[in-house]
Write an enzyme that holds these catalytic residues in place. Structure first.
Site, PDB file in Angstrom:
ATOM      1  N   ASN A  47       0.837  -1.198   0.000  1.00 20.61           N
ATOM      2  CA  ASN A  47       0.000   0.000   0.000  1.00 20.61           C
ATOM      3  C   ASN A  47       0.874   1.251   0.000  1.00 20.61           C
ATOM      4  O   ASN A  47       1.942   1.291   0.632  1.00 20.61           O
ATOM      5  CB  ASN A  47      -1.030  -0.004   1.130  1.00 20.61           C
ATOM      6  CG  ASN A  47      -0.485  -0.298   2.500  1.00 20.61           C
ATOM      7  OD1 ASN A  47       0.588  -0.880   2.647  1.00 20.61           O
ATOM      8  ND2 ASN A  47      -1.225   0.079   3.519  1.00 20.61           N
ATOM      9  N   GLU A  49       0.260   5.251   0.605  1.00 20.02           N
ATOM     10  CA  GLU A  49      -0.700   6.264   1.062  1.00 20.02           C
ATOM     11  C   GLU A  49      -0.322   7.639   0.540  1.00 20.02           C
ATOM     12  O   GLU A  49       0.770   7.845  -0.010  1.00 20.02           O
ATOM     13  CB  GLU A  49      -0.777   6.227   2.601  1.00 20.02           C
ATOM     14  CG  GLU A  49      -1.290   4.881   3.078  1.00 20.02           C
ATOM     15  CD  GLU A  49      -1.481   4.790   4.589  1.00 20.02           C
ATOM     16  OE1 GLU A  49      -0.951   5.641   5.332  1.00 20.02           O
ATOM     17  OE2 GLU A  49      -2.172   3.837   5.002  1.00 20.02           O
ATOM     18  N   CYS A  58      -4.153   0.448  -2.494  1.00 21.28           N
ATOM     19  CA  CYS A  58      -3.973  -0.757  -1.672  1.00 21.28           C
ATOM     20  C   CYS A  58      -2.903  -1.667  -2.285  1.00 21.28           C
ATOM     21  O   CYS A  58      -2.635  -1.612  -3.492  1.00 21.28           O
ATOM     22  CB  CYS A  58      -5.272  -1.542  -1.587  1.00 21.28           C
ATOM     23  SG  CYS A  58      -6.604  -0.728  -0.700  1.00 21.28           S
ATOM     24  N   GLU A  60      -3.058  -4.869  -2.885  1.00 23.20           N
ATOM     25  CA  GLU A  60      -3.579  -5.823  -3.875  1.00 23.20           C
ATOM     26  C   GLU A  60      -3.679  -5.169  -5.248  1.00 23.20           C
ATOM     27  O   GLU A  60      -3.337  -5.774  -6.267  1.00 23.20           O
ATOM     28  CB  GLU A  60      -4.977  -6.313  -3.460  1.00 23.20           C
ATOM     29  CG  GLU A  60      -5.021  -7.054  -2.129  1.00 23.20           C
ATOM     30  CD  GLU A  60      -5.278  -6.136  -0.935  1.00 23.20           C
ATOM     31  OE1 GLU A  60      -4.795  -4.973  -0.958  1.00 23.20           O
ATOM     32  OE2 GLU A  60      -5.946  -6.573   0.001  1.00 23.20           O
ATOM     33  N   CYS A  92     -10.639  -3.680  -3.962  1.00 27.37           N
ATOM     34  CA  CYS A  92      -9.647  -4.655  -4.446  1.00 27.37           C
ATOM     35  C   CYS A  92     -10.322  -5.935  -4.894  1.00 27.37           C
ATOM     36  O   CYS A  92      -9.938  -6.528  -5.903  1.00 27.37           O
ATOM     37  CB  CYS A  92      -8.612  -4.933  -3.362  1.00 27.37           C
ATOM     38  SG  CYS A  92      -7.542  -3.507  -3.083  1.00 27.37           S
TER      39      CYS A  92
HETATM   40  N1  THU Z   1      -5.326  -1.460   2.581  1.00 26.34           N
HETATM   41  C1  THU Z   1      -4.759  -2.308   1.662  1.00 26.34           C
HETATM   42  O1  THU Z   1      -3.624  -2.117   1.228  1.00 26.34           O
HETATM   43  N2  THU Z   1      -5.496  -3.350   1.220  1.00 26.34           N
HETATM   44  C2  THU Z   1      -6.779  -3.623   1.627  1.00 26.34           C
HETATM   45  O2  THU Z   1      -7.421  -4.493   1.066  1.00 26.34           O
HETATM   46  C3  THU Z   1      -7.366  -2.873   2.731  1.00 26.34           C
HETATM   47  C4  THU Z   1      -6.654  -1.625   3.123  1.00 26.34           C
HETATM   48  C5  THU Z   1      -4.534  -0.317   3.050  1.00 26.34           C
HETATM   49  C6  THU Z   1      -5.076   1.016   2.663  1.00 26.34           C
HETATM   50  C7  THU Z   1      -4.462   1.902   3.737  1.00 26.34           C
HETATM   51  O3  THU Z   1      -3.152   2.257   3.336  1.00 26.34           O
HETATM   52  C8  THU Z   1      -4.362   1.000   4.948  1.00 26.34           C
HETATM   53  O4  THU Z   1      -4.484  -0.331   4.459  1.00 26.34           O
HETATM   54  C9  THU Z   1      -5.424   1.259   5.991  1.00 26.34           C
HETATM   55  O5  THU Z   1      -6.686   1.248   5.448  1.00 26.34           O
END
Ligand code: THU
Length: 132
Positions: A47, A49, A58, A60, A92
């Site tokens: 991920n 941000e 995300c 995935e 995702c």
């Molecule tokens: N996140 C993911 O990378 N994959 C997911 O399926 C759920 C959430 C990340 C997004 C954000 O950076 C952090 O997790 C908290 O939501």
């Protein structure tokens, strides 16, 4: 961990490793994904941000867009690693469903404990797959 399935084992290791690259200054929740194509290639993603929160991608989807960009569109498995074994978000699920609706989905926590071992169509029943 002592997993008899080498393909799964390898993908779990890759998903764990890539959590190290997660850019998560806002949530501090690192996610790593290892997306395995039908020919056995592993595409990793973490991920990433952003100060503009909705711009976050995300793990995935990061793995998926890497694979698609490389011309790979068929997948067997995705492993998602987080500290607590969290499962893939709805966006995702839908993105993955476009390419591999029956793929195996495995989630693991930081101790390599498996929390989910299922298929995408079970996580996303009646996923959207057509435009009128
Ligand atoms: N996140 C993911 O990378 N994959 C997911 O399926 C759920 C959430 C990340 C997004 C954000 O950076 C952090 O997790 C908290 O939501």
């Amino acid at each position: 961990m002592n997993n008899p399935d080498p393909k799964l084992q390898n993908a779990i290791e890759k998903a764990q490793q890539v959590t190290e690259n997660a850019y998560v200054p806002y949530s501090n929740y690192a996610v790593g994904a290892a997306l395995v194509s039908t020919d056995g290639t592993i595409f990793t993603g973490c991920n990433v941000e952003n100060a503009s929160f909705p711009a976050t991608i995300c793990a995935e989807r990061a793995a998926l867009v890497k694979a698609i960009s490389e011309g790979v569109r068929e997948f067997d498995l995705i492993v998602v690693a987080t500290r607590d074994g969290g499962s893939p978000c709805g966006i995702c699920r839908q993105m993955l469903y476009e390419f591999a609706p029956t793929m195996r989905v495995v989630t693991v926590d930081a101790q390599n404990e498996i929390h989910l071992d299922t298929t995408l169509d079970k996580l996303l029943p009646h996923g959207f797959d057509s435009l009128p």
